[in-house]
Design an enzyme around this catalytic site. Sequence first.
Site, short mmCIF file in Angstrom:
data_model
loop_
_atom_site.label_atom_id
_atom_site.label_comp_id
_atom_site.label_asym_id
_atom_site.label_seq_id
_atom_site.Cartn_x
_atom_site.Cartn_y
_atom_site.Cartn_z
CD GLN A 126 44.84 -9.18 27.35
OE1 GLN A 126 45.14 -10.37 27.29
NE2 GLN A 126 45.71 -8.23 27.10
CG ASP A 129 38.67 -4.98 25.35
OD1 ASP A 129 37.70 -4.26 25.04
OD2 ASP A 129 39.84 -4.56 25.38
CB SER A 132 39.69 -5.06 21.99
OG SER A 132 40.31 -4.09 22.78
CE1 TYR A 229 39.89 3.71 25.84
CE2 TYR A 229 40.05 3.68 28.24
CZ TYR A 229 39.50 3.19 27.06
OH TYR A 229 38.59 2.18 27.11
#
Length: 379
Positions: A126, A129, A132, A229
């Site tokens: 994360q 990422d 994002s 997705y």
Amino acid sequence: MVTIAVTAEGPDEPRVAVSPETVKKLLALGAKVRVQSGAGLRSRFSDDTLKAQGAEIAASAAEALAGADILLKVRRPSSDEVKQLKPGAFVAALLDPFDKAALEPLAGTGASLFSMEFVPRISRAQSMDVLSSQANLAGYKAVVDAASLFGQALPMMMTAAGTVPAAKTFIMGVGVAGLQAIATARRLGAVVSATDVRPATKEQVQSLGAKFVAVEDEEFKQAQTAAGYAKPMSPEYQAKQAELVANHIKAQDIVITTALIPGRPAPRLITRAMVESMKPGSVIVDLAAERGGNCEATVPGQTVEVGGVKIVGPLNLAGTVPVNASSLYAKNLYAFLELFFDKKDKSFKVNWDDEIIKGTLVAKDGRIVHPNLVPQSAA
């Protein structure tokens, strides 16, 4: 000692791949950081600020690249840049990997290429990422830009002279950008609704105080991939959803579209007829403009007007807030590079079986190797 090079981006890219904070952290890993003079200026990172944290400032790109082990970029570098690195060097950037015509010459340099778009969507990754971190800023900026173009107030205002009605804002596609757009529009006082084909987003939309709009049939309940997705939907579902959206969009003042499927053209969500049904003065911001746009009337890189409705097709919205975008991107890259270093003895060690390293590696030893980019038999 491993040398990390950072060079300036092209004229259309104000972001940079390193920040004063990450320079310090990269040095602590045992690396040397060499930055081209002026590379950080458009993100307000001066040479002096970077130097104060331990970076070497190189007078030119060639000087920064010469013999470096790793190149960090925002956008895909040129083959000429990569050839100036040490043979077999590592490159980490937003490589736009599905553009194989541009990727192949880069792979031919023999460098190990890591595409930050391919960071796996797992909890351990994360902090790396990139999609994002940048989409979050794009969702925020889309609403701010739309509000400035709208020419009316967003919140409801009660005044002695009468009431100003709240603007109606519709978010299409509820990923990271869409959720931030909902939150920003709500903070500005708009009445917000949103749509997405993934059933898991309904609760997220409602938790932010927005209304969820979608055809909730059996196909809708299965419309999400394991990676999170949206799946491509059947023509029948698309027709039903389009009819629902067409009726809803007529009354909207601002529409933000964010729907993208990696490696595919952007799905067409708004027809010209839908645009023409909107009130003059309405605004559409199409965050999928780089992939052709979610709106039929979008012109990538331009703001156009159809029947009094403004359609904005930004190509690098995160780049319009470069200080924040570069800071977050640089942190993503640092978190990724941590995987390549042994913190105990500050040595450079690569575990090629690590799922994050394997997931982002697109080319090695002169060949494209990522399973999403080569036929399965070759992979």
